[in-house]
Design a protein around this motif. Structure first.
Motif, PDB file in Angstrom:
ATOM      1  N   HIS A   1       0.848  -1.194   0.000  1.00 34.80           N
ATOM      2  CA  HIS A   1       0.000   0.000   0.000  1.00 34.80           C
ATOM      3  C   HIS A   1       0.879   1.238   0.000  1.00 34.80           C
ATOM      4  CE1 HIS A   1      -3.984  -1.690   0.547  1.00 34.80           C
ATOM      5  NE2 HIS A   1      -3.562  -2.442   1.551  1.00 34.80           N
TER       6      HIS A   1
ATOM      7  N   PHE B   1       0.975   5.197   1.604  1.00 29.11           N
ATOM      8  CA  PHE B   1       0.448   5.845   2.803  1.00 29.11           C
ATOM      9  C   PHE B   1       0.818   7.324   2.751  1.00 29.11           C
ATOM     10  CE2 PHE B   1       4.533   3.881   3.883  1.00 29.11           C
ATOM     11  CZ  PHE B   1       5.252   4.951   4.399  1.00 29.11           C
TER      12      PHE B   1
ATOM     13  N   TRP C   1       3.566   7.830  10.110  1.00 29.04           N
ATOM     14  CA  TRP C   1       4.018   8.672   8.996  1.00 29.04           C
ATOM     15  C   TRP C   1       4.173  10.133   9.398  1.00 29.04           C
ATOM     16  CZ3 TRP C   1       0.268  12.294   7.476  1.00 29.04           C
ATOM     17  CH2 TRP C   1      -1.030  12.048   7.902  1.00 29.04           C
TER      18      TRP C   1
ATOM     19  N   ILE D   1      -1.275   4.372  10.764  1.00 29.09           N
ATOM     20  CA  ILE D   1      -2.220   3.546  10.020  1.00 29.09           C
ATOM     21  C   ILE D   1      -1.937   2.090  10.358  1.00 29.09           C
ATOM     22  CG2 ILE D   1      -3.072   2.866   7.751  1.00 29.09           C
ATOM     23  CD1 ILE D   1      -2.182   5.523   6.672  1.00 29.09           C
TER      24      ILE D   1
ATOM     25  N   TYR E   1      -2.845  -1.945   9.299  1.00 28.50           N
ATOM     26  CA  TYR E   1      -3.363  -2.838   8.271  1.00 28.50           C
ATOM     27  C   TYR E   1      -3.484  -4.249   8.829  1.00 28.50           C
ATOM     28  CZ  TYR E   1      -1.579   0.950   5.290  1.00 28.50           C
ATOM     29  OH  TYR E   1      -1.298   2.175   4.730  1.00 28.50           O
TER      30      TYR E   1
ATOM     31  N   LYS F   1      -7.167  -1.768   5.593  1.00 26.84           N
ATOM     32  CA  LYS F   1      -6.928  -0.757   6.619  1.00 26.84           C
ATOM     33  C   LYS F   1      -7.887  -0.998   7.783  1.00 26.84           C
ATOM     34  CE  LYS F   1      -6.273   3.561   5.435  1.00 26.84           C
ATOM     35  NZ  LYS F   1      -6.530   4.971   5.043  1.00 26.84           N
TER      36      LYS F   1
ATOM     37  N   SER G   1      -6.982   4.187  11.550  1.00 23.35           N
ATOM     38  CA  SER G   1      -5.948   5.206  11.394  1.00 23.35           C
ATOM     39  C   SER G   1      -6.196   6.299  12.418  1.00 23.35           C
ATOM     40  CB  SER G   1      -5.940   5.792   9.977  1.00 23.35           C
ATOM     41  OG  SER G   1      -7.144   6.472   9.709  1.00 23.35           O
TER      42      SER G   1
END
Length: 511
Positions: free
Chosen positions: A187, A189, A223, A228, A230, A237, A240
């Motif tokens: 993914h 992000f 981040w 987030i 997963y 997801k 978050s």
């Protein structure tokens, strides 16, 4: 050749890599100055130990599900004579060649290593070189984050950049299988500006460094602007979180639980630029199923760095000065401070990863288990006979008091590696070039040391025991060393270089 020109999926110029790191550091200083000015303006498998092991630890390991982070207990081998189990080397490195090698993992059959913009898997028991891979996972850009954790079913994760440019954003995560090299999912992000900067950065040098870690059925990515999570099977997801104001998510630690570090900024017009009082840290425990915060711990102001050697039980490593880790903070189930363990101005030593990769729970010589944390002392030299030695010591997590002490003896050094059930696995390194190096088991209850196996490192691999520059891993009865990066020779001749080495017992294995 697989590593040299023409460019391959592994290759990255050493000049380019160094320039990127220098640019990130210069950018960080500029942003730091800007922030102060703004503030001033008012802004698996299970292996059972053959002895009388800690039954509780064994039952916990046996009860693990396939989606848990593995906690293996090693078996004492029948023979203490070690032999080479694996080698990975390159024989034609040229001047100027440089390879970043973030991340190292192993199973019973596979040794895996990150190398620039790919992950490679090699068969244990081989003498491998580039081209001998059992599998390769090519990525769109260089690896920019990793986790040391592996699930019970042998899966792990890395972060990678969105392109091959040195300033490409670090904004992708891949979850993959170590046994067959299959990418389970990947993914992209979000990204966040360095520090408290709210604007979305356009380049990696202006980006908050992301991190990735694993806990039960959860791949968590921080981040900067949030975290987030997963699901492991499909990459769905799960939740978050976003942070607002002057705090931002700045790394996560996994394993038995999930802890997220937050970095917070405050300012005062009278503070000089290099005053750390305007920066502080928080650690919050997060429910991996929902993302809900269970508790938050606020560290004292003035701390320069904070790592998380263990999440279950929670243990923080803080740096209050320029000399690395100064204290360990043992926390309770609600984030309360149980005990403070001071490293006595360097008498005791603990290392955590201080690379360009944000891996809060990669502390290679701090081992936590059996209600204790184990550290090594600094190296001591006997003035009379010039011999060198040190010791490993345990500290009770409830009281902070010292427990068992394990002396290395003359011309020998002990380094904690990891817990194995209720025992501590440690590297016994010989300093006299006569006595072999060994992997040993230390029993915190009895103070007994049990040899695992002894071996000699070849001259080309003698520096593999330096944890600042190499990964050290014990898994499935083998001890692995792997370089974190490698650079070609200064002289104008190709060079043969070790990239990784594995050692195992010389005893015959049962079919």
């Amino acid at each position: 050749m697989s590593f040299g020109p023409p460019p391959s999926i592994y290759t990255q110029s050493s000049v380019t890599a160094a320039a990127a790191r220098d640019k990130r550091r210069r950018t960080w200083l500029l942003v730091l100055l800007a922030l102060v000015l703004v503030a001033a303006l008012g802004t698996g498998g299970l292996l059972l130990w053959s002895g009388d092991d800690d039954g509780r630890a064994t039952r916990q390991a046996a009860a693990q599900s396939r989606l848990d982070v593995r906690e293996t207990v090693e078996t004492q081998p029948a023979s203490t004579v070690g032999k080479r189990a694996f080698r990975f080397s390159v024989d034609d490195m040229s001047p100027g060649e440089h390879y970043e090698m973030p991340g190292m993992w192993a199973t019973d059959k596979i040794f895996a290593k990150g190398i620039n913009k790919t992950v490679v898997g090699l068969a244990v028991g081989t003498d491998a070189s580039p081209g001998d891979e059992k599998w390769k996972i090519p990525l769109d850009g260089p690896i920019c984050g990793y986790t040391r954790h592996v699930t019970v079913e042998h899966r792990t994760a890395v972060l990678y950049r969105s392109g091959t440019e040195e300033d490409a954003l670090c904004d992708h995560v891949a979850f993959f299988d170590l046994d067959d090299g299959r990418r389970v999912w990947s993914h992209d992000f979000p990204v966040h500006g360095v520090g408290a900067t709210p604007e979305k950065p356009r380049t990696g040098s202006l980006q908050d460094t992301p991190s990735v870690t694993l806990t039960h059925d959860t791949v968590a990515v921080t981040w900067g602007g949030g975290t987030i999570a997963y699901g492991m099977d499909r990459g769905t997801k799960r939740w978050s979180t976003k942070v607002a104001g002057t705090c931002h998510d700045d790394g996560a630690a996994g394993g038995g639980a999930l802890l997220v570090r937050q970095e917070c900024w405050s300012g005062d017009k009278d503070l000089p630029v290099d005053n750390w009082d305007f920066r502080s840290y928080k650690v919050r425990a997060v429910d991996p199923d929902t993302g809900r915060s269970l508790w938050t711990y606020s560290a004292a102001k003035g701390i320069r760095d904070l790592d998380i050697p263990s999440t279950d039980p929670p243990l923080l490593a803080v740096s209050a000065g320029d000399t690395g880790i100064t204290e360990l903070l043992s926390l309770g189930d609600r984030g309360e401070n149980r005990a403070t363990i001071r490293l006595q101005n360097g008498t005791y030593t603990g290392e955590c990863s201080y690379e360009d990769y944000l891996v809060l729970d990669d502390c290679p010589t701090i081992a936590v288990g059996a209600g204790q944390v184990f550290l090594r002392s600094k190296e001591m030299t006997d003035k009379a006979d010039k011999t060198i030695s040190n010791w490993v010591i345990g500290f009770d997590l409830a009281t902070g008091n010292s427990t068992k002490k394990f002396d290395a003896g003359p011309n020998s050094l002990l380094y904690p590696v990891r817990m194995s059930g209720g025992r501590l696995l440690a590297l016994r390194e010989s300093d006299d070039r006569i006595t072999p190096t060994g992997l040993v088991s230390l029993d915190p209850e009895t103070g007994e040391e049990t040899p695992y196996f002894y071996f000699n490192l070849p001259a080309e691999a003698e520096n593999f025991t330096l944890t600042d520059f190499n990964d050290v891993l014990v898994q499935n009865g083998r001890l692995f060393f792997g370089a974190k990066s490698v650079t070609g020779p200064a002289k104008d001749q190709p060079q043969w270089v070790y990239l990784a080495l594995g050692i195992e017992s010389g005893a015959e294995k049962n079919p």
